[in-house]
Structure formats: C-alpha cells, structure tokens
Design a protein around this motif. Structure first.
Motif, mmCIF file in Angstrom:
data_model
loop_
_atom_site.group_PDB
_atom_site.id
_atom_site.type_symbol
_atom_site.label_atom_id
_atom_site.label_comp_id
_atom_site.label_asym_id
_atom_site.label_seq_id
_atom_site.Cartn_x
_atom_site.Cartn_y
_atom_site.Cartn_z
ATOM 1 N N TYR A 186 2.611 5.011 7.121
ATOM 2 C CA TYR A 186 2.910 3.582 7.010
ATOM 3 C C TYR A 186 4.124 3.297 7.898
ATOM 4 O O TYR A 186 5.139 3.998 7.792
ATOM 5 N N HIS A 202 1.314 4.613 -2.971
ATOM 6 C CA HIS A 202 0.750 5.865 -2.469
ATOM 7 C C HIS A 202 1.188 7.023 -3.368
ATOM 8 O O HIS A 202 2.339 7.466 -3.337
ATOM 9 N N TYR A 246 -1.231 13.349 2.545
ATOM 10 C CA TYR A 246 -0.271 12.814 3.503
ATOM 11 C C TYR A 246 -0.862 12.640 4.902
ATOM 12 O O TYR A 246 -0.153 12.717 5.904
ATOM 13 N N TYR A 249 -2.742 11.449 -3.220
ATOM 14 C CA TYR A 249 -3.494 10.899 -2.098
ATOM 15 C C TYR A 249 -3.339 11.738 -0.836
ATOM 16 O O TYR A 249 -4.019 11.487 0.162
ATOM 17 N N ILE A 276 5.778 7.355 0.208
ATOM 18 C CA ILE A 276 5.106 7.573 -1.072
ATOM 19 C C ILE A 276 5.614 6.560 -2.094
ATOM 20 O O ILE A 276 6.607 5.854 -1.870
ATOM 21 N N ASP A 277 4.917 6.496 -3.204
ATOM 22 C CA ASP A 277 5.274 5.626 -4.329
ATOM 23 C C ASP A 277 6.756 5.785 -4.665
ATOM 24 O O ASP A 277 7.237 6.892 -4.928
ATOM 25 N N GLU A 291 0.831 -1.205 0.000
ATOM 26 C CA GLU A 291 0.000 0.000 0.000
ATOM 27 C C GLU A 291 0.868 1.260 0.000
ATOM 28 O O GLU A 291 0.572 2.232 -0.708
ATOM 29 N N ARG A 313 -2.234 9.774 5.780
ATOM 30 C CA ARG A 313 -1.981 8.366 6.094
ATOM 31 C C ARG A 313 -0.482 8.148 6.302
ATOM 32 O O ARG A 313 0.353 8.689 5.569
#
Length: 366
Positions: free
Chosen positions: A226, A216, A222, A220, A232-233, A212, A224
């Motif tokens: 992780y 990201h 920030y 999307y 991020i991606d 996930e 959320r």
C-alpha cells in the motif's frame, strides 16, 4: 447522489455536537478485535439511541467499518444481522469454532487461501533450502481478503467527508512507523498536515487504499503493498488511539474507551497452547493501551496540581467501557448478537449516568 450528500442525509444523530457535555466535547476511542467488534457496534448503536454526538472518533481495525456505518446513520443491529446471516454456521464458543471459520472463511471479508497454497508447491525444487520448504508448508498467507473496492470507497468517503473528526491507523513493520489516517476535521483539530512525518508517525488523508491497509490482517500475507510499502492492521501495533485525542484543540473533556476485551486475564492461568496464545494476544493488545492511559493520568495530575501554566487546561475524564466476560482464542472471529446486546444496554444506562442524555426512548432488542 454524491458521497457527501449520502453522508449528510444519513447523519442525523451522529453529527458533532460540542454541547454534549457541559465541560467540553466528547470523544470515542474504539478498539477493533475480530468478533469483539460487535461490542463496539452495540456501543455505537446506544450512542445513536441516546443522540450522543462525539466531536472526535479514533478507531482501529474492524471498528473503522462500524464507525463508517455509524456516521452514515445506518441501523447497526441490522448490519450485524446481515453479517451473521452470511457467516458459516458454527455454535458460538464451540470447541474449534474459530478453526471452523478458518476453514470456511468469512463471506464478504476473507476466504481461505487454498488455491494460493497449492500454487506455491508448483515452484518448489527438491533441492530447495529449508526456508523454502517452510514457506510452502506453513505460509504466512492463510486467508485472502474479499471486500470489494466499492466497499473500501464507501468507508473512505464516509469518514473523509464527515464533520466529526475521525482517525485510524496502519503500521509499517519495515520502517517502524505508524500511518495515521485523518479526515480534514481531525487534521484541523490536531494541528497537522497530510503527508507530514515525524520519526514514528506519518499523517495521511483518508482514502480507500488507506482503509484497505488498515484492515490488512497478518494472515493475509505480504504480497500486497500500500503506497509502495508493507502496511498491516494498526490494531496489532496500537489498538487504541488515545494520545492524539488529548492533543486535540479543543481537548475533549471525556473519552469513552470502548474495549472489546477485558483489561485482565480471567480464569486460571493457561494450561495449553491455545490458552497461552489467548493470553499472549490479550497482553499484547493491552500494552499500548496501558502506556497511553499512564500518559493521560500524568497530564491530569499535573493539571490538578497546578504545574501546567496554561490555566485553560482541564483534566480529561477517561470512561473505560469494556467487555465483561471471557472470549478466548476460539472466539476471536465469531460474531454474536448477544455481545452486541451486552454493550448496547449497558451503554444506554451509562450514557445517562455520565452525561444525563435521556431524550431518546429506550430501544428493545428485537
């Protein structure tokens, strides 16, 4: 049926096979890029058809998902068609086609963040600072991801339990560190341990949360986190993971680098904002790739010139497989079966030309 059993039962034509090349194992480096992921999917479908079994796969962004389908033995064309059937209808390469996607969202992947946009205004005071007004007028979050937890778990289980060494990345802007997610096979070949850190890299096991994070997008926002961090991606930071492929034991003899965009700017120089943003994106995506290729070329030169004391080292053959054509700012999220077919048929021929795999029949686009 458990995840491992599902993977094993579908892995025909995808398990690692060191005998693919007379010189050593073969690796795939798959770069993700929005609608260009169909190009990588077409390449992988050709690999299935030719029974090409890579020992190592590195992937970024949307190609993480397609790698999971590839290793699970899924029909990749059918998967693409399922996705196309759910997409909002807009003519391919039509003006503002990408904006159509922004307004409608991509079913199963993201939706417009309209409720979140209006909710922010309810907390704004007339005496707020200019930044607070900007945060609401032009928020960082314009989309909301909608993939299910079960989907992330499927991708994670498939990649983590594969006998093929697999790795993908995410990036942490506040620390400047890349998070490199590896399965057990990749850890073993690279000689690293999970949770090991260097100044620039953190090595992590493949989990649903990691998948996930690696998907990201900037859009999307920030809110959320992780693993307690803002990730991020990884394609924004490094679209292709090449350096680590060269450090594998054994080293691959050939690395197929599947590029969803061209290595040069095609057409006239930009005349407007959208063309300028397009060129910025292409230059940014190509920068980390060029640096890694230069490192590989230097290593190859040192080996050929006899400067490497280890006589077992051999040059690594890079096989760039890139999209030939122009897909610009308005095309980035427009998936196309034509793009899939372009990669599929070219890859069928190039696998034979490079490796001589001819055991499988040619598949015709249906």
């Amino acid at each position: 049926m458990g995840a491992a059993e599902r993977v094993n039962s579908r892995r025909s034509g995808s398990e690692p096979d060191e005998s693919n090349s007379s010189r050593g194992p073969v690796a795939f480096a798959l770069g993700g890029l929005g609608g260009g992921n169909a190009f990588g999917a077409g390449f992988l479908a050709a690999a299935q058809e030719r029974h090409v079994r890579p020992a190592v796969i590195s992937c970024t962004s949307g190609m993480i998902v397609w790698t999971a389908h590839f290793l699970a033995g899924h029909d990749l064309r059918e998967k693409l068609r399922e996705q196309l059937a759910e997409m909002p209808k807009a003519a391919e390469s039509a003006p503002f086609g990408n904006q159509w996607m922004l307004a409608k969202g991509l079913p199963g992947v993201f939706r417009p963040a309209m409720p979140e946009y209006w909710e922010r205004w309810s907390f704004l005071s007339p005496f707020s600072e200019p930044k607070e007004w900007a945060d609401r007028l032009l928020p960082a979050q314009t989309w909301v991801p909608t993939r299910s937890p079960e989907y992330f778990q499927f991708v994670a289980d498939t990649l983590a339990e594969s006998e093929t060494a697999v790795m993908f990345n995410a990036f942490c802007p506040p620390t400047g560190q890349e998070f490199l997610f590896l399965n057990a096979a990749a850890c073993s070949r690279l000689g690293v341990s999970w949770h090991e850190q260097t100044p620039g890299t953190v090595y992590m096991p493949i989990t649903a949360e990691g998948v996930e994070a690696a998907l990201h997008l900037y859009s999307y926002g920030y809110t959320r986190t992780y693993f307690g961090m803002h990730l991020i991606d990884g394609a924004y930071h490094r679209q292709f993971i090449l350096n680590e492929l060269c450090d594998m034991d054994p080293r691959p003899s050939t690395i197929w680098v599947v590029r969803p965009q061209n290595s040069r700017w095609i057409g006239e120089m930009p005349d407007n904002y959208f063309e300028q943003r397009d060129m910025e994106t292409e230059i940014g995506m190509n920068s980390s790739y060029a640096m890694q290729v230069s490192r590989i070329e230097l290593m190859n030169k040192l080996v050929r010139d006899g400067h490497m004391k280890d006589g077992s080292l051999r040059p690594i053959q890079l096989e760039p497989f890139q999209f030939v054509g122009k897909r610009g700012y308005f095309d980035y999220f427009i998936e196309s079966e034509h793009v899939f077919d372009t990669a599929f048929h070219r890859a069928l021929d190039q696998f034979v030309a490079r490796h001589g795999w001819q055991s499988a029949r040619l598949a015709l686009a249906g």
